[in-house]
Design a protein around this motif. Structure first.
Motif: not given
Length: 761
Positions: A476, A478, A401, A404, A398, A462, A460
């Motif tokens: 994964h 997102a 991100l 992002h 994760s 995720s 976002y």
């Protein structure tokens, strides 16, 4: 070709000088060098004129080994760190050098011994507080050795007493035989045996006395040994600190120089047949027994002609008008990260934590664990939490991100080529969090999940799930309100090679943009952890990535250059060229994966070999001035004691209400480790792993019984586990068998009904 005549070396007091042929490499062989022997140091120069300013290398003869190869060759080695293979012009000259070197070595060793004798007043109490456990163990080892020697001398003393007792008895017997007044050959034999018995007693007494003297000498000099050990330890620490500081300064100066330079060249090598040698040895062009080869630069850029700048500012042609339109979004200000509606702004955002408990200083015998792992896949070997950081692989995934906002900017671009630049920067930024992160993430349990809900802050959401255990694979997904979706399924293969650990992520990353329907894919490069057993751990990323826009055919070939001690280039360098479907270059990207990326607009390119060596075709790009595309965020204060976590990583394991029962935040061994309770964490980790194995055996039994009863399809897997939030299918873009998010998680979270989740903790 005749060898140049080498003049006879000339001694001058304690100095000895002369020409000697020195081996450089297999290409150039022996090269003539000017050697100077002075004060126990042997130094050499390329010419006599260099003596005042450039020394090419020096060996301290006090600890050197001097050996003769053949008639004219000889070798000087200093513990393996430095080795000079030398050749004199004649045997006589070689013998003169050998004699001078041996005399200088003896004198240097004598001076060093006298210097050591000056420290006999050393006492253990004068050790600095920072001497620590290492010096204490050295002292105890010396004392233990002395006690052992003393014990052996006592044994010898006992043997001496026995020898004396039996020797006296033997001599009495011999005296009695001698009193018989035997004559002839028998009398001569008795006298001979008596003499030998006497010599034997004298020798044994001398041996015992020598052993006592040795023990006394060892006790006398033990303090000096202790001081020498401590001095070497402190000097090593100082040298390490100085070297690290020097490397930082060198890196800073290099980057300052490169940042201030106006000329950047990008050369694209096609069909390269050769590479230039790294030149970081003690000579400018002569390497000392190194095979390290350095590739030619991936590309070189030169500034475009001023006419391009003028034409672009006046929009004189359609081409440059398009260029300005393309550059417009690249010049936009960063997006505001808090773009909620007025009603949402009334609710304050959740305050995230900025610290975690400091990492405890637990010692660990690394070799006792790692020696059985060489050549194996570490994902299949139970490891103690001492190797870990308090975060799972799902949480580490994760962290991609972290930047992002690069995807947010990409979603706003009107040009797919501009968009590609931001996607490339996002791809590179994912590695910036790893530069100091030498800890291993927890291997997720099968069915473990991790959600990262930043919809209100950053737009976002995720979700990660561990969808397979052997091989370990994590899916994964997102999705952002700002027009992009990111999905990936990563399987990590790792091999321990003894000195380093290679981590090979397998799987494809997909980025899809809603507005333009552009679909990008790429893979990850290999991560290498160096100095696993000895030295300071450090991370490197190396390999090549092709980022492809499957909608338009645009692509970017990225190269992560492996670190090389002999390279003059900046460390951790990343380079790439953005091209359209027809192969025309539009942007040049360069930077480092741990600091920043820059882009330059390509205005003109030319292909030819006139600037290169034979066998190389080079494409020279003329570009506008480079501009910053991405820059790494600074680490939080005190990050070195918090596993070098970024500001985002510090929040990932923060307890949060409403998450699934399978969420990594609820994992007990990981929580115990974060709290510093590592012994309890290891016990809990073993319990969870055994629970997972039991669940797997149960699934295998169920699958076997179904096959026996004919209820299962032919070829069905032995393990019947199915992911909860992802479904297995064939990817339409890559053709790979992957897990794609099937929906339902966030709706289930709103309802708070987690009955379908497995009990894994």
């Amino acid at each position: 070709m005749s060898e140049p005549k080498s003049p006879t070396p000339t001694p001058a007091g304690d100095t000895y000088k002369g020409w000697v042929f020195k081996w450089t490499n297999y290409i150039k062989g022996y090269q003539r060098r000017w050697f100077v022997l002075s004060n126990g140091l042997l130094s050499y120069y390329r010419t006599q004129a260099e003596m005042g300013h450039t020394c090419r290398g020096t060996i301290n003869l006090a600890t050197a080994v001097i050996s003769v190869d053949d008639a004219c060759n000889f070798v000087i080695s200093n513990g393996g760190a430095q080795t000079y293979h030398l050749k004199a012009s004649s045997e006589v000259e070689r013998q003169r050098w050998i004699t001078a070197l041996e005399l200088a070595k003896a004198k240097a060793a004598r001076m060093q011994a006298e210097s050591d004798d000056s420290g006999d007043d050393f006492s253990p109490s004068s050790l600095p507080v920072g001497g620590g456990q290492g010096m204490g163990s050295q002292n105890s080892e010396v004392q233990s050795t002395l006690r052992t020697l003393g014990s052996k001398v006592e044994d010898l003393s006992t043997c001496n007493d026995l020898i004396s007792k039996h020797g006296s008895a033997l001599q009495r017997s011999l005296s009695e035989l001698d009193s018989l007044r035997l004559t002839g050959e028998a009398g001569d034999k008795i006298r001979q045996v008596t003499e030998r018995a006497t010599l034997f007693r004298i020798t044994s007494n001398a041996m015992i006395n020598a052993c006592r003297d040795f023990l006394a000498l060892a006790q006398t000099h033990s303090k000096r040994w202790q001081k020498a050990l401590q001095a070497e330890r402190e000097q090593r620490v100082r040298l390490e600190e100085a070297l690290e500081q020097l490397a930082k300064q060198h890196n800073h100066l290099e980057r300052a120089f490169r940042g201030g330079a106006q000329v950047h060249a990008i050369v694209d090598n096609t069909g390269a047949t050769g590479s230039r040698k790294g030149e970081a040895s003690d000579e400018d062009d002569d390497n000392e027994f190194f095979d390290a080869m350095e590739e030619a630069p991936e590309f070189i850029t030169v500034p475009a002609d001023p006419q391009f700048h003028k034409r672009s500012s006046s929009n004189a042609s359609g081409l440059n008008s398009d260029m300005c339109a393309d550059d417009q979004s690249l010049n936009e200000e960063p997006l505001t990260m808090n773009q909620e509606s007025p009603s949402q702004e009334l609710v304050p955002l959740k305050k995230r934590r900025t610290r975690i408990p400091d990492k405890p200083n637990y010692s660990l015998n690394l070799w006792s664990i790692m020696k059985n792992c060489i050549g194996k896949d570490l994902s299949k070997i139970p490891m103690p939490v001492n190797f870990n950081e308090p975060i799972s692989m799902l949480q580490r995934l994760s962290e991609d991100l972290e930047y992002h906002e690069l995807l947010d900017k990409a979603a706003k671009c009107h040009s797919s080529l501009e968009q590609m630049c931001y996607v490339v920067a996002f791809c590179v930024s994912a590695y910036s969090t790893t530069v100091y992160r030498t800890g291993k993430p927890f291997n997720p349990l099968l069915g473990e999940t991790f959600e990262l809900d930043r919809q209100r802050e950053s737009g976002y959401r995720s979700l990660c799930e561990q969808v397979s255990h052997h091989p370990p694979a994590a899916a994964h997904h997102a999705i952002s309100d700002r027009g992009w979706t990111l999905r990936q399924e990563i399987t990590v293969a790792s091999k321990f090679r003894g000195k380093y650990l290679s981590i090979m992520p397998l799987g494809t990353i997909h980025a899809i943009f809603e507005k333009s329907n552009n679909h990008y894919t790429w893979k990850k490069v290999t991560t290498t952890v160096h100095n696993i057993i000895v030295g300071k751990l450090w991370i490197d990323q190396s390999g090549e990535i092709d980022i492809v826009n499957h909608t338009t055919g645009d692509r970017c070939h990225l190269k992560f250059a492996p670190y090389s001690y002999f390279s003059r280039d900046v460390a951790r360098k990343v380079t790439g060229v953005v091209m359209d479907k027809a192969g025309k270059a539009h942007y040049v990207l360069s930077g480092t994966w741990d600091e920043k990326m820059e882009f330059s607009r390509v205005m003109q390119s030319s292909r030819g070999g006139e600037n290169g060596t034979e066998g190389k075709q080079k494409t020279v790009y003329q570009t506008l001035k480079a501009r910053e595309l991405w820059k790494r965020n600074p680490l939080p204060e005190g990050a070195e004691s918090m596993y070098y976590f970024t500001a985002l990583a510090l929040t990932l394991n923060e307890p949060e209400e409403g998450v699934a029962p399978t969420d990594s935040r609820r994992r007990p061994d990981q929580r115990l480790m974060e709290d510093g309770r590592w012994d309890e964490a290891n016990s809990e980790k073993q319990r969870l792993e055994e629970k997972q194995r039991s669940a797997r055996r149960e699934r295998e039994r169920e699958a076997a019984s179904q096959r026996a009863s004919g209820h299962s399809e032919e070829g069905a897997p032995h393990d019947s586990h199915r992911a909860l939030w992802f479904e297995s299918c064939e990817d339409q873009i890559t053709g790979e068998q992957v897990h794609i998010y099937k929906g339902g998680y966030w709706e289930t979270k709103e309802l708070g009904t987690w009955e379908g989740c497995p009990d894994i903790f």
